[in-house]
Design a protein around this motif. Structure first.
Motif, PDB file in Angstrom:
ATOM      1  N   LEU A   5     -12.918 -62.719  -6.153  1.00  0.00           N
ATOM      2  CA  LEU A   5     -13.687 -62.393  -5.693  1.00  0.00           C
ATOM      3  C   LEU A   5     -14.537 -62.842  -6.260  1.00  0.00           C
ATOM      4  O   LEU A   5     -15.244 -61.289  -6.270  1.00  0.00           O
ATOM      5  N   ILE A   6     -15.325 -63.723  -6.332  1.00  0.00           N
ATOM      6  CA  ILE A   6     -17.356 -63.588  -7.942  1.00  0.00           C
ATOM      7  C   ILE A   6     -17.671 -63.804  -6.759  1.00  0.00           C
ATOM      8  O   ILE A   6     -18.033 -65.322  -6.389  1.00  0.00           O
ATOM      9  N   LEU A   7     -18.967 -63.385  -6.557  1.00  0.00           N
ATOM     10  CA  LEU A   7     -20.698 -64.015  -6.498  1.00  0.00           C
ATOM     11  C   LEU A   7     -21.462 -64.252  -7.109  1.00  0.00           C
ATOM     12  O   LEU A   7     -21.355 -63.564  -8.185  1.00  0.00           O
ATOM     13  N   TYR A   8     -21.689 -65.006  -7.282  1.00  0.00           N
ATOM     14  CA  TYR A   8     -23.018 -66.158  -8.150  1.00  0.00           C
ATOM     15  C   TYR A   8     -23.761 -65.999  -7.500  1.00  0.00           C
ATOM     16  O   TYR A   8     -23.648 -66.641  -6.562  1.00  0.00           O
ATOM     17  N   THR A   9     -25.056 -64.961  -7.883  1.00  0.00           N
ATOM     18  CA  THR A   9     -26.217 -65.308  -7.592  1.00  0.00           C
ATOM     19  C   THR A   9     -27.924 -64.801  -8.060  1.00  0.00           C
ATOM     20  O   THR A   9     -27.175 -64.557  -9.183  1.00  0.00           O
ATOM     21  N   ASN A  10     -28.614 -64.193  -7.391  1.00  0.00           N
ATOM     22  CA  ASN A  10     -29.336 -64.381  -7.910  1.00  0.00           C
ATOM     23  C   ASN A  10     -29.924 -63.341  -6.694  1.00  0.00           C
ATOM     24  O   ASN A  10     -30.453 -63.683  -5.796  1.00  0.00           O
ATOM     25  N   PRO A  11     -30.863 -62.177  -7.279  1.00  0.00           N
ATOM     26  CA  PRO A  11     -32.035 -61.478  -5.844  1.00  0.00           C
ATOM     27  C   PRO A  11     -32.983 -61.959  -5.338  1.00  0.00           C
ATOM     28  O   PRO A  11     -33.342 -61.772  -4.629  1.00  0.00           O
ATOM     29  N   MET A  12     -33.718 -63.034  -5.598  1.00  0.00           N
ATOM     30  CA  MET A  12     -34.422 -63.615  -5.093  1.00  0.00           C
ATOM     31  C   MET A  12     -33.883 -65.450  -4.448  1.00  0.00           C
ATOM     32  O   MET A  12     -33.992 -65.769  -5.643  1.00  0.00           O
ATOM     33  N   SER A  13     -32.931 -65.334  -3.815  1.00  0.00           N
ATOM     34  CA  SER A  13     -32.271 -66.538  -3.164  1.00  0.00           C
ATOM     35  C   SER A  13     -31.456 -65.666  -1.861  1.00  0.00           C
ATOM     36  O   SER A  13     -31.904 -65.259  -2.186  1.00  0.00           O
ATOM     37  N   ARG A  14     -31.159 -67.155  -1.639  1.00  0.00           N
ATOM     38  CA  ARG A  14     -29.825 -66.857  -0.650  1.00  0.00           C
ATOM     39  C   ARG A  14     -28.354 -66.238  -1.429  1.00  0.00           C
ATOM     40  O   ARG A  14     -28.019 -66.247   0.210  1.00  0.00           O
ATOM     41  N   GLY A  15     -28.652 -65.513  -2.078  1.00  0.00           N
ATOM     42  CA  GLY A  15     -27.284 -64.885  -2.400  1.00  0.00           C
ATOM     43  C   GLY A  15     -27.383 -63.862  -1.972  1.00  0.00           C
ATOM     44  O   GLY A  15     -25.934 -62.521  -1.898  1.00  0.00           O
ATOM     45  N   ARG A  16     -28.368 -62.796  -1.227  1.00  0.00           N
ATOM     46  CA  ARG A  16     -29.164 -61.656  -0.325  1.00  0.00           C
ATOM     47  C   ARG A  16     -27.883 -62.111   1.129  1.00  0.00           C
ATOM     48  O   ARG A  16     -27.184 -61.473   1.542  1.00  0.00           O
ATOM     49  N   ILE A  17     -28.345 -63.392   0.867  1.00  0.00           N
ATOM     50  CA  ILE A  17     -27.462 -63.395   2.521  1.00  0.00           C
ATOM     51  C   ILE A  17     -25.715 -63.457   2.542  1.00  0.00           C
ATOM     52  O   ILE A  17     -25.491 -63.217   3.282  1.00  0.00           O
ATOM     53  N   VAL A  18     -25.285 -63.625   1.864  1.00  0.00           N
ATOM     54  CA  VAL A  18     -24.039 -63.641   1.182  1.00  0.00           C
ATOM     55  C   VAL A  18     -23.811 -62.683   0.712  1.00  0.00           C
ATOM     56  O   VAL A  18     -22.560 -61.889   1.114  1.00  0.00           O
ATOM     57  N   ARG A  19     -24.125 -61.267  -0.048  1.00  0.00           N
ATOM     58  CA  ARG A  19     -24.142 -60.295  -0.396  1.00  0.00           C
ATOM     59  C   ARG A  19     -23.750 -59.320   0.801  1.00  0.00           C
ATOM     60  O   ARG A  19     -23.401 -58.682   1.267  1.00  0.00           O
ATOM     61  N   TRP A  20     -25.011 -59.605   1.811  1.00  0.00           N
ATOM     62  CA  TRP A  20     -24.571 -58.543   3.374  1.00  0.00           C
ATOM     63  C   TRP A  20     -23.778 -59.609   3.576  1.00  0.00           C
ATOM     64  O   TRP A  20     -22.636 -58.773   4.631  1.00  0.00           O
ATOM     65  N   MET A  21     -23.217 -60.479   3.725  1.00  0.00           N
ATOM     66  CA  MET A  21     -21.812 -60.748   4.135  1.00  0.00           C
ATOM     67  C   MET A  21     -20.532 -60.431   3.685  1.00  0.00           C
ATOM     68  O   MET A  21     -19.643 -59.898   4.547  1.00  0.00           O
ATOM     69  N   LEU A  22     -20.277 -60.309   2.943  1.00  0.00           N
ATOM     70  CA  LEU A  22     -19.472 -59.858   1.898  1.00  0.00           C
ATOM     71  C   LEU A  22     -19.605 -58.394   1.865  1.00  0.00           C
ATOM     72  O   LEU A  22     -18.276 -57.776   1.583  1.00  0.00           O
ATOM     73  N   GLU A  23     -20.590 -56.953   2.161  1.00  0.00           N
ATOM     74  CA  GLU A  23     -20.498 -55.771   2.461  1.00  0.00           C
ATOM     75  C   GLU A  23     -20.307 -56.141   3.883  1.00  0.00           C
ATOM     76  O   GLU A  23     -19.827 -55.022   4.411  1.00  0.00           O
ATOM     77  N   GLU A  24     -20.489 -57.066   4.602  1.00  0.00           N
ATOM     78  CA  GLU A  24     -19.691 -56.737   6.510  1.00  0.00           C
ATOM     79  C   GLU A  24     -18.324 -56.800   6.446  1.00  0.00           C
ATOM     80  O   GLU A  24     -17.176 -56.097   6.988  1.00  0.00           O
ATOM     81  N   ALA A  25     -18.024 -57.863   5.204  1.00  0.00           N
ATOM     82  CA  ALA A  25     -16.462 -58.564   5.265  1.00  0.00           C
ATOM     83  C   ALA A  25     -15.897 -57.185   4.790  1.00  0.00           C
ATOM     84  O   ALA A  25     -14.459 -56.687   5.263  1.00  0.00           O
ATOM     85  N   GLY A  26     -16.777 -55.923   4.408  1.00  0.00           N
ATOM     86  CA  GLY A  26     -16.086 -54.724   3.500  1.00  0.00           C
ATOM     87  C   GLY A  26     -15.376 -55.582   1.988  1.00  0.00           C
ATOM     88  O   GLY A  26     -14.052 -55.160   1.699  1.00  0.00           O
ATOM     89  N   ALA A  27     -15.621 -56.159   1.784  1.00  0.00           N
ATOM     90  CA  ALA A  27     -14.623 -57.365   0.354  1.00  0.00           C
ATOM     91  C   ALA A  27     -14.561 -57.007  -0.717  1.00  0.00           C
ATOM     92  O   ALA A  27     -15.818 -56.204  -0.995  1.00  0.00           O
ATOM     93  N   SER A  28     -14.578 -56.574  -2.009  1.00  0.00           N
ATOM     94  CA  SER A  28     -14.369 -56.306  -2.824  1.00  0.00           C
ATOM     95  C   SER A  28     -14.579 -57.325  -3.556  1.00  0.00           C
ATOM     96  O   SER A  28     -13.838 -58.339  -4.264  1.00  0.00           O
ATOM     97  N   TYR A  29     -15.632 -57.321  -4.667  1.00  0.00           N
ATOM     98  CA  TYR A  29     -16.635 -58.684  -5.333  1.00  0.00           C
ATOM     99  C   TYR A  29     -16.372 -57.885  -6.354  1.00  0.00           C
ATOM    100  O   TYR A  29     -17.294 -56.809  -6.951  1.00  0.00           O
ATOM    101  N   GLU A  30     -16.939 -58.952  -7.824  1.00  0.00           N
ATOM    102  CA  GLU A  30     -17.778 -59.157  -8.882  1.00  0.00           C
ATOM    103  C   GLU A  30     -19.071 -59.899  -8.353  1.00  0.00           C
ATOM    104  O   GLU A  30     -18.446 -60.709  -8.231  1.00  0.00           O
ATOM    105  N   THR A  31     -19.916 -59.134  -9.238  1.00  0.00           N
ATOM    106  CA  THR A  31     -20.930 -60.199  -9.237  1.00  0.00           C
ATOM    107  C   THR A  31     -21.710 -60.264 -10.002  1.00  0.00           C
ATOM    108  O   THR A  31     -21.375 -59.946 -11.192  1.00  0.00           O
TER     109      THR A  31
END
Length: 208
Positions: A5-31
Motif C-alpha cells: 500500500l503506497i500513499l502518494y501525497t504532499n503535506p499541503m494537500s488533501r493527502g492529509r485526509i487520506v493519511r488520517w483515514m489510513l491511521e484510523e484503519a490501522g494500515a501499514s503503508y509507504e509514503t
C-alpha cells in the motif's frame, strides 16, 4: 507488507485526509511525497494519476484516486476497523449520502466561494448545491444529530466531511457555528488524527 500500500501525497494537500483515514484503519503503508509542478507532473506519476494531482494510493496494484473514493475503498478493505457500516446495516445509506454530499455539493460550493462566484437566485436550480447558505444549513443540521455524522457511529464519512469542515474553520471559509466547532473539536481529538497530523507536519517545508 508496507509495500502493498503506497500513499502518494504532499503535506499541503488533501493527502492529509487520506493519511488520517489510513491511521484510523490501522494500515501499514509507504509514503511517497511528491512536489507540485515537478514530480506530480512526471511521466511515472502521470501513469498513476493522469491529472497529476495527489492524493492517490496503489494497493496491491490497484490504483485509486479522488479522496472520497480512497476513503470509501480503504473503509471496505480494512473492514475490521469499523469505518463503514456493513451491507445490510441501515446506516450504510446515510454513510454514502454524506460521504458523497461532501465530495459533491459541499466541495463545489466552497470552490465557487473561493473564486468569488455567487450563483444568482434565478440560476440556483441549475447548480447542484443551490446556494452556499443552503449547504451550510444542511451540514449544520447533519452534524447536530449526534457526536458523528451517523449519530453514535464514527465512519469514513466523518474523516472526509470533518476534514472539509476543519479546513474551512482554520482558514475562515466556514462560519464558526457552535455545531461546526464542537464537531471538529471531537474529531481533532481522535488519536489517529493526532498521529496523522504529526506525520504530515513533519513533512512540511522548513522555514528559515
Amino acid at each position: 507488507m508496507t509495500g502493498d500500500l503506497i500513499l502518494y501525497t504532499n503535506p499541503m494537500s488533501r493527502g492529509r485526509i487520506v493519511r488520517w483515514m489510513l491511521e484510523e484503519a490501522g494500515a501499514s503503508y509507504e509514503t511517497r511525497v511528491l512536489d507540485y509542478g515537478t514530480t506530480m507532473k512526471a511521466p511515472d506519476y502521470l501513469k498513476i494519476n493522469p491529472m497529476g494531482k495527489v492524493p492517490a494510493i496503489v494497493h496491491k496494484g490497484v490504483v485509486v484516486t479522488e479522496t472520497a473514493a480512497i476513503c470509501a475503498y480503504l473503509a471496505d478493505v480494512y473492514a475490521e476497523a469499523g469505518l463503514a457500516p456493513a451491507i445490510g446495516d441501515p446506516l450504510r445509506g446515510a454513510y454514502f449520502r454524506w460521504l458523497f454530499y461532501a465530495a459533491g455539493p459541499y466541495e463545489a460550493s466552497f470552490g465557487d466561494r473561493a473564486m468569488g462566484i455567487e450563483v444568482p437566485a434565478d440560476k440556483r436550480a441549475m447548480v447542484g448545491y443551490g446556494c452556499f447558505a443552503d449547504v451550510m444549513n444542511t451540514v449544520e443540521a447533519a452534524v447536530s444529530q449526534g457526536p458523528y455524522i451517523l449519530g453514535e457511529t464514527f465512519s469514513a464519512a466523518d474523516v472526509y466531511l470533518g476534514s472539509q469542515i476543519g479546513f474551512g474553520l482554520q482558514f475562515g471559509m466556514t462560519e464558526a457555528r457552535p455545531a461546526f466547532t464542537a464537531y471538529w473539536q471531537r474529531l481533532a481529538a481522535r488519536p489517529a488524527y493526532v498521529r496523522a497530523t504529526a506525520l504530515d507536519d513533519a513533512l512540511m517545508p522548513k522555514t528559515a
